[in-house]
Every structure is written in structure tokens, then in C-alpha cells.
Design an enzyme around this catalytic site. Structure first.
Site, mmCIF file in Angstrom:
data_model
loop_
_atom_site.group_PDB
_atom_site.id
_atom_site.type_symbol
_atom_site.label_atom_id
_atom_site.label_comp_id
_atom_site.label_asym_id
_atom_site.label_seq_id
_atom_site.Cartn_x
_atom_site.Cartn_y
_atom_site.Cartn_z
ATOM 1 C CB SER A 284 -7.272 -9.746 -0.780
ATOM 2 O OG SER A 284 -5.854 -9.036 -0.747
ATOM 3 C CE1 TYR B 30 -5.420 -13.380 2.972
ATOM 4 C CE2 TYR B 30 -4.437 -11.849 1.428
ATOM 5 C CZ TYR B 30 -5.387 -12.095 2.193
ATOM 6 O OH TYR B 30 -6.111 -11.231 2.589
#
Length: 263
Positions: free
Chosen positions: A145, A158
């Protein structure tokens, strides 16, 4: 007439929706055998399997597993190898999200995010690698990401996990560089998927904004293009990285983020 090239065996984790679905569909449409993974029952995954297999030479095979469980992650890779004899291309795409202040993230939620996005990649990589080394060829693509390269508030679990996925990618690439195997990470910005759609309400709550404001001033604010990345864009890169023209690309992160990390 020359024989057609042998299809690759491709495992894509978390591939019943979003980015993973697009990646699985891209490989299937190119004539490869795709092992699809999700947490749904086979009946529940039927629509995704139909979409992936539409017009494909080989029907996709479904392997349900909850990747929050390390034993199931390992069993997933073993099951694919047992059925097809090998994994040629491994795409670790599975991931989950939790938007909350660090003190409000329950330990179980933090652990589940790490298990799904990081631990599952460890298990699938360690089990796929011996066969790849024996054959002198393999491709590993980890979907990380932009949050593997940059941080945002309210996403500690995350962000930490995706940073770890980037580190795992680099270490694995160095270990297997002389075996004809590459390992890379794709770092998407905001892609409009069910995972991102589910975040909108959470983001609105923690920021005290409307959902439209969240999309405009939180989600798309970091992306200079001011648009969501499309799943097909990620799929095309994941497919390219498995091809021979990409054989010298390894140990790197490839950002597809509308310019987010250029700043």
C-alpha cells in the site's frame, strides 16, 4: 506449429473481490490456471469465480481459507501445491483494515490485521519457495500500500503491517535473487474497492465529517490526480511483474497512487 507455452499456476490470496479479483481475472484471461482464495463458501464465491473464469481457457479453482489463522494460511499453499504440483506465481493480496485511534484498536483487531496481511504472506512464501527454487523460476508479488511507504493517522495497525510487508519483500528478494525468482511489492494509493468503501463511514466518524467530505478531503487529498486508482491498473502491473521483461525487477516497491508518494 510451436506448442503453446505451459500455463502458470497462480495463487492470488483474497481474490473474491476488489484488487485480488481483478488480478485473478487478468491471469485467467491470459490463459493461466488461477487458484482463487477467499473466506466465502464455494457457493458464496460463485459469482467471483464466474467472473474470473468467463471466457478463460482454464476454470479457476477455489480454495477457501481464513488467513487470520496461520494454520489455514499454510494449508492454503499446501492445498494448491498438492492439487497442481506447484505454485509458479504467488500474489499475496489479502488484507483488512481498521480505522481508529491507536488506543481504541482492540488487541484482537490489531493481531487480525497483522495475521491477514503479513503473517499469511510469510506462510505462503515459505511454502511456495522450495518448488520455485527447484525449478529455477518463480514470481512473488505482494500487494502492499502507499501506507507501506507513508503514514496516516488512525491506521496504526494497517500502516505498521504494510511497512512490514515492504520489508519482507526486500529481504525475500535478496535471498532468492540467484534462483530465477523475483519478489516485488505494489503500493497502491486509494483504490475504489469494497475495503475502501467500508472505510468511508469509519473515517467520517473519527474525523467528524460527512462521507462526501471524507472522500474529497481525506481519501483523495493525498492523490494529486484526485481520482481513485482502478483495480485493473493494479492487475496489469501484477501481471507484468510475472513476465520475462520484468525479470530484472526485484526487491522494489512500485507505487500506483496518483502521485501520492511523489510529495
Amino acid at each position: 506449429m510451436a506448442d503453446a507455452p505451459e500455463p502458470k499456476i497462480v495463487l492470488v490470496t483474497g481474490s473474491t473481490s476488489g484488487i485480488g479479483l481483478a488480478i485473478a481475472r487478468r491471469y485467467a484471461q491470459a490463459g493461466h490456471v488461477v487458484a482463487v482464495n477467499g473466506i466465502e463458501t464455494p457457493d458464496g464465491a460463485g459469482a467471483a469465480l464466474a467472473e474470473i473464469g468467463a471466457g478463460a481457457q482454464y476454470a479457476p479453482a477455489y480454495f477457501p481459507a481464513d488467513l487470520a489463522d496461520g494454520d489455514q494460511s499454510a494449508a492454503l499453499a499446501r492445498s494448491v501445491i498438492q492439487r497442481f504440483g506447484r505454485i509458479d506465481v504467488l500474489v499475496n493480496n489479502a488484507g483488512i483494515q481498521k480505522v481508529a485511534a491507536i488506543e481504541d484498536i482492540a488487541p484482537a483487531d490489531f493481531a487480525r490485521i497483522v495475521s491477514v496481511s503479513l503473517d499469511s504472506a510469510y506462510h505462503t512464501i515459505r511454502l511456495a519457495l522450495p518448488g520455485m527454487k527447484a525449478r529455477g523460476w518463480g514470481r512473488i508479488v505482494n500487494v502492499a500500500s502507499a501506507h507501506g511507504l507513508r503514514a496516516s493517522p488512525f491506521k496504526a495497525a494497517y500502516v505498521a503491517t504494510k511497512h512490514a510487508v515492504v520489508g519482507l519483500t526486500k529481504s525475500v528478494a535478496l535471498e532468492v535473487a540467484e534462483h530465477g525468482i523475483t519478489c516485488n511489492a505494489i503500493c497502491p494509493g486509494y483504490v475504489w474497492t469494497p475495503l475502501v468503501a467500508a472505510q468511508v463511514a469509519d473515517q467520517a466518524r473519527v474525523h467528524g465529517m460527512s462521507e462526501d467530505e471524507v472522500i474529497r478531503t481525506v481519501m483523495l487529498a493525498p492523490q494529486p490526480t484526485r481520482r481513485f486508482v482502478q483495480t485493473e491498473e493494479i492487475a496489469e502491473m501484477a501481471f507484468y511483474l510475472a513476465g520475462d521483461p520484468a525479470r530484472s525487477i526485484t526487491g522494489t516497491t512500485i507505487s500506483i497512487d496518483g502521485g501520492w508518494t511523489a510529495k
